[in-house]
Design a protein around this motif. Structure first.
Motif, PDB file in Angstrom:
ATOM      1  N   ALA A   6      54.487  33.575  38.910  1.00  0.00           N
ATOM      2  CA  ALA A   6      53.524  34.664  38.871  1.00  0.00           C
ATOM      3  C   ALA A   6      53.995  35.828  39.727  1.00  0.00           C
ATOM      4  O   ALA A   6      54.677  35.641  40.741  1.00  0.00           O
ATOM      5  N   ARG A   7      53.656  37.043  39.312  1.00  0.00           N
ATOM      6  CA  ARG A   7      53.946  38.242  40.085  1.00  0.00           C
ATOM      7  C   ARG A   7      52.669  38.764  40.731  1.00  0.00           C
ATOM      8  O   ARG A   7      51.566  38.505  40.241  1.00  0.00           O
ATOM      9  N   ALA A   8      52.824  39.483  41.799  1.00  0.00           N
ATOM     10  CA  ALA A   8      51.669  40.027  42.520  1.00  0.00           C
ATOM     11  C   ALA A   8      51.182  41.300  41.824  1.00  0.00           C
ATOM     12  O   ALA A   8      51.308  42.417  42.347  1.00  0.00           O
ATOM     13  N   GLU A   9      50.674  41.138  40.620  1.00  0.00           N
ATOM     14  CA  GLU A   9      50.158  42.252  39.828  1.00  0.00           C
ATOM     15  C   GLU A   9      48.648  42.088  39.669  1.00  0.00           C
ATOM     16  O   GLU A   9      48.168  41.012  39.311  1.00  0.00           O
ATOM     17  N   ALA A  10      47.901  43.147  39.901  1.00  0.00           N
ATOM     18  CA  ALA A  10      46.449  43.101  39.756  1.00  0.00           C
ATOM     19  C   ALA A  10      46.061  43.424  38.317  1.00  0.00           C
ATOM     20  O   ALA A  10      46.609  44.345  37.706  1.00  0.00           O
ATOM     21  N   VAL A  11      45.120  42.658  37.772  1.00  0.00           N
ATOM     22  CA  VAL A  11      44.585  42.946  36.444  1.00  0.00           C
ATOM     23  C   VAL A  11      43.689  44.182  36.568  1.00  0.00           C
ATOM     24  O   VAL A  11      42.791  44.226  37.408  1.00  0.00           O
ATOM     25  N   PRO A  12      43.922  45.210  35.767  1.00  0.00           N
ATOM     26  CA  PRO A  12      43.122  46.434  35.882  1.00  0.00           C
ATOM     27  C   PRO A  12      41.696  46.235  35.365  1.00  0.00           C
ATOM     28  O   PRO A  12      41.381  45.214  34.750  1.00  0.00           O
ATOM     29  N   ASP A  13      40.850  47.217  35.608  1.00  0.00           N
ATOM     30  CA  ASP A  13      39.504  47.244  35.035  1.00  0.00           C
ATOM     31  C   ASP A  13      39.643  47.227  33.513  1.00  0.00           C
ATOM     32  O   ASP A  13      40.315  48.091  32.928  1.00  0.00           O
ATOM     33  N   SER A  23      42.407  36.188  35.420  1.00  0.00           N
ATOM     34  CA  SER A  23      41.166  36.848  35.023  1.00  0.00           C
ATOM     35  C   SER A  23      40.270  35.886  34.257  1.00  0.00           C
ATOM     36  O   SER A  23      40.756  35.023  33.511  1.00  0.00           O
ATOM     37  N   ASP A  24      38.955  36.074  34.417  1.00  0.00           N
ATOM     38  CA  ASP A  24      37.980  35.280  33.668  1.00  0.00           C
ATOM     39  C   ASP A  24      37.609  35.942  32.347  1.00  0.00           C
ATOM     40  O   ASP A  24      36.852  35.369  31.560  1.00  0.00           O
ATOM     41  N   ALA A  25      38.117  37.129  32.076  1.00  0.00           N
ATOM     42  CA  ALA A  25      37.764  37.862  30.861  1.00  0.00           C
ATOM     43  C   ALA A  25      38.257  37.117  29.620  1.00  0.00           C
ATOM     44  O   ALA A  25      39.432  36.756  29.537  1.00  0.00           O
ATOM     45  N   ARG A  26      37.351  36.909  28.673  1.00  0.00           N
ATOM     46  CA  ARG A  26      37.724  36.194  27.452  1.00  0.00           C
ATOM     47  C   ARG A  26      37.166  36.851  26.186  1.00  0.00           C
ATOM     48  O   ARG A  26      37.410  36.353  25.090  1.00  0.00           O
ATOM     49  N   THR A  27      36.427  37.951  26.322  1.00  0.00           N
ATOM     50  CA  THR A  27      35.729  38.495  25.162  1.00  0.00           C
ATOM     51  C   THR A  27      36.435  39.666  24.491  1.00  0.00           C
ATOM     52  O   THR A  27      36.043  40.082  23.406  1.00  0.00           O
ATOM     53  N   LEU A  28      37.475  40.213  25.114  1.00  0.00           N
ATOM     54  CA  LEU A  28      38.255  41.243  24.433  1.00  0.00           C
ATOM     55  C   LEU A  28      39.092  40.588  23.331  1.00  0.00           C
ATOM     56  O   LEU A  28      39.608  39.481  23.521  1.00  0.00           O
ATOM     57  N   PRO A  29      39.239  41.241  22.186  1.00  0.00           N
ATOM     58  CA  PRO A  29      40.088  40.668  21.134  1.00  0.00           C
ATOM     59  C   PRO A  29      41.499  40.398  21.650  1.00  0.00           C
ATOM     60  O   PRO A  29      42.089  41.232  22.345  1.00  0.00           O
ATOM     61  N   ALA A  30      42.019  39.235  21.317  1.00  0.00           N
ATOM     62  CA  ALA A  30      43.376  38.847  21.725  1.00  0.00           C
ATOM     63  C   ALA A  30      44.289  38.947  20.501  1.00  0.00           C
ATOM     64  O   ALA A  30      44.100  38.230  19.521  1.00  0.00           O
ATOM     65  N   TRP A  31      45.250  39.831  20.575  1.00  0.00           N
ATOM     66  CA  TRP A  31      46.208  40.041  19.490  1.00  0.00           C
ATOM     67  C   TRP A  31      47.492  39.300  19.851  1.00  0.00           C
ATOM     68  O   TRP A  31      48.164  39.632  20.824  1.00  0.00           O
ATOM     69  N   CYS A  32      47.836  38.289  19.062  1.00  0.00           N
ATOM     70  CA  CYS A  32      48.895  37.339  19.428  1.00  0.00           C
ATOM     71  C   CYS A  32      50.072  37.426  18.465  1.00  0.00           C
ATOM     72  O   CYS A  32      49.897  37.555  17.249  1.00  0.00           O
ATOM     73  N   VAL A  33      51.273  37.297  19.008  1.00  0.00           N
ATOM     74  CA  VAL A  33      52.489  37.495  18.232  1.00  0.00           C
ATOM     75  C   VAL A  33      52.721  36.405  17.187  1.00  0.00           C
ATOM     76  O   VAL A  33      53.374  36.645  16.170  1.00  0.00           O
ATOM     77  N   GLY A  34      52.208  35.199  17.421  1.00  0.00           N
ATOM     78  CA  GLY A  34      52.448  34.110  16.482  1.00  0.00           C
ATOM     79  C   GLY A  34      51.506  32.947  16.705  1.00  0.00           C
ATOM     80  O   GLY A  34      50.627  32.997  17.584  1.00  0.00           O
ATOM     81  N   PRO A  90      52.977  43.162  33.661  1.00  0.00           N
ATOM     82  CA  PRO A  90      53.942  42.067  33.825  1.00  0.00           C
ATOM     83  C   PRO A  90      53.431  41.025  34.821  1.00  0.00           C
ATOM     84  O   PRO A  90      53.762  41.066  36.000  1.00  0.00           O
ATOM     85  N   LEU A  91      52.649  40.079  34.341  1.00  0.00           N
ATOM     86  CA  LEU A  91      52.011  39.101  35.231  1.00  0.00           C
ATOM     87  C   LEU A  91      52.948  38.007  35.709  1.00  0.00           C
ATOM     88  O   LEU A  91      52.639  37.301  36.667  1.00  0.00           O
ATOM     89  N   TYR A  92      54.086  37.844  35.034  1.00  0.00           N
ATOM     90  CA  TYR A  92      54.993  36.765  35.440  1.00  0.00           C
ATOM     91  C   TYR A  92      56.433  37.158  35.173  1.00  0.00           C
ATOM     92  O   TYR A  92      56.712  38.143  34.487  1.00  0.00           O
TER      93      TYR A  92
END
Length: 240
Positions: free
Chosen positions: A41-48, A70-81, A148-150
């Motif tokens: 993990a990198r020391a990056e803060a998740v923005p608002d 982050s506990d956020a789970r309701t934003l649409p997740a667009w996944c590569v595969g 870049p979280l990791y």
């Protein structure tokens, strides 16, 4: 007498490496788990997140690290595969959208299926991500923030079982899941004779570093996902 199937060295970082090893065991193969990369993990803060219309994930690892941050789970997740989408579903994201290819395919998929008012996206990925997705989405009229979280770091060494298999001179196959993984493996295998070692890579891009050395053969999956990697491996085994 039944033919002895070769050992298969899995260089994928954990936790994905263990998942790949489990699939190999299900095929009656002997996996030797020896990650060439370690994720940190990198020391990056998740923005608002209030201004974003969606999250973009280009790997299952990105999903895992975001879920830890982050506990956020309701934003649409667009996944590569499919593997990334499956991880997003396991972590409780909803809705989850699944593309079926590389960064270019994902950008095209998002642009043609977008319905949210905000066209601002948060892309969570490895620090070494090249930026192709961000560029393609911005050309399609989106605003993309890269998070870049990791990062992937080279492992300290290959384990003794993997080293023993390569040194034995018997048929050994190495699975490669990324270009950076291939480069890390070659650095860790420096000084080893790889002329009888075969490589099966998840894509031609991942295989590229291996083309510069003498090996027993380098093969690339026809599509960059785990299912096609396994199909490529089966083809190599059948022709061996």
């Amino acid at each position: 007498m039944s033919e002895t199937r070769p050992s298969v060295i899995v260089t994928r970082a954990e936790p994905g490496g263990s998942q790949t090893a489990e699939r190999l065991e299900g095929k009656g193969l002997t996996p030797l788990l020896s990650p060439a990369l370690e994720l940190a993990a990198r020391a990056e803060a998740v923005p608002d997140l209030s201004g974003f219309g969606g999250l973009v994930f280009t790997s299952a690892n990105g999903v895992r690290f975001f879920a830890e941050a982050s506990d956020a789970r309701t934003l649409p997740a667009w996944c590569v595969g499919p593997a990334t989408a499956s991880e997003a579903l396991r972590e409780g994201f909803s809705p989850v959208h699944e593309s079926s290819g590389n960064a270019h395919d994902l950008a095209h998929y998002i642009a043609h299926h977008w319905s949210a008012e905000s066209r601002s996206l948060l892309h969570i990925a490895n620090a070494a991500a090249k930026g192709d997705l961000k560029k393609a989405l911005e050309e399609a009229g989106f605003t993309v923030t890269f998070l870049p979280l990791y990062e992937a770091r080279r492992a300290g060494n290959l384990n003794e079982e993997a080293l023993g298999a390569i040194r034995s001179g018997t048929r050994t196959i190495v699975l490669i899941h990324s270009r950076k993984g291939a480069e890390a493996f070659l650095a860790l295998a420096n000084g080893l004779n790889l002329t009888k070692t075969e490589f099966v890579a998840i894509s031609s891009q991942a295989a590229a570093p291996l083309e510069t050395i003498a090996t027993g053969g380098v093969y690339a999956a026809g599509h960059p996902d785990e299912d096609h990697l396994m199909a490529c491996l089966e083809g190599v085994l059948a022709n061996g």
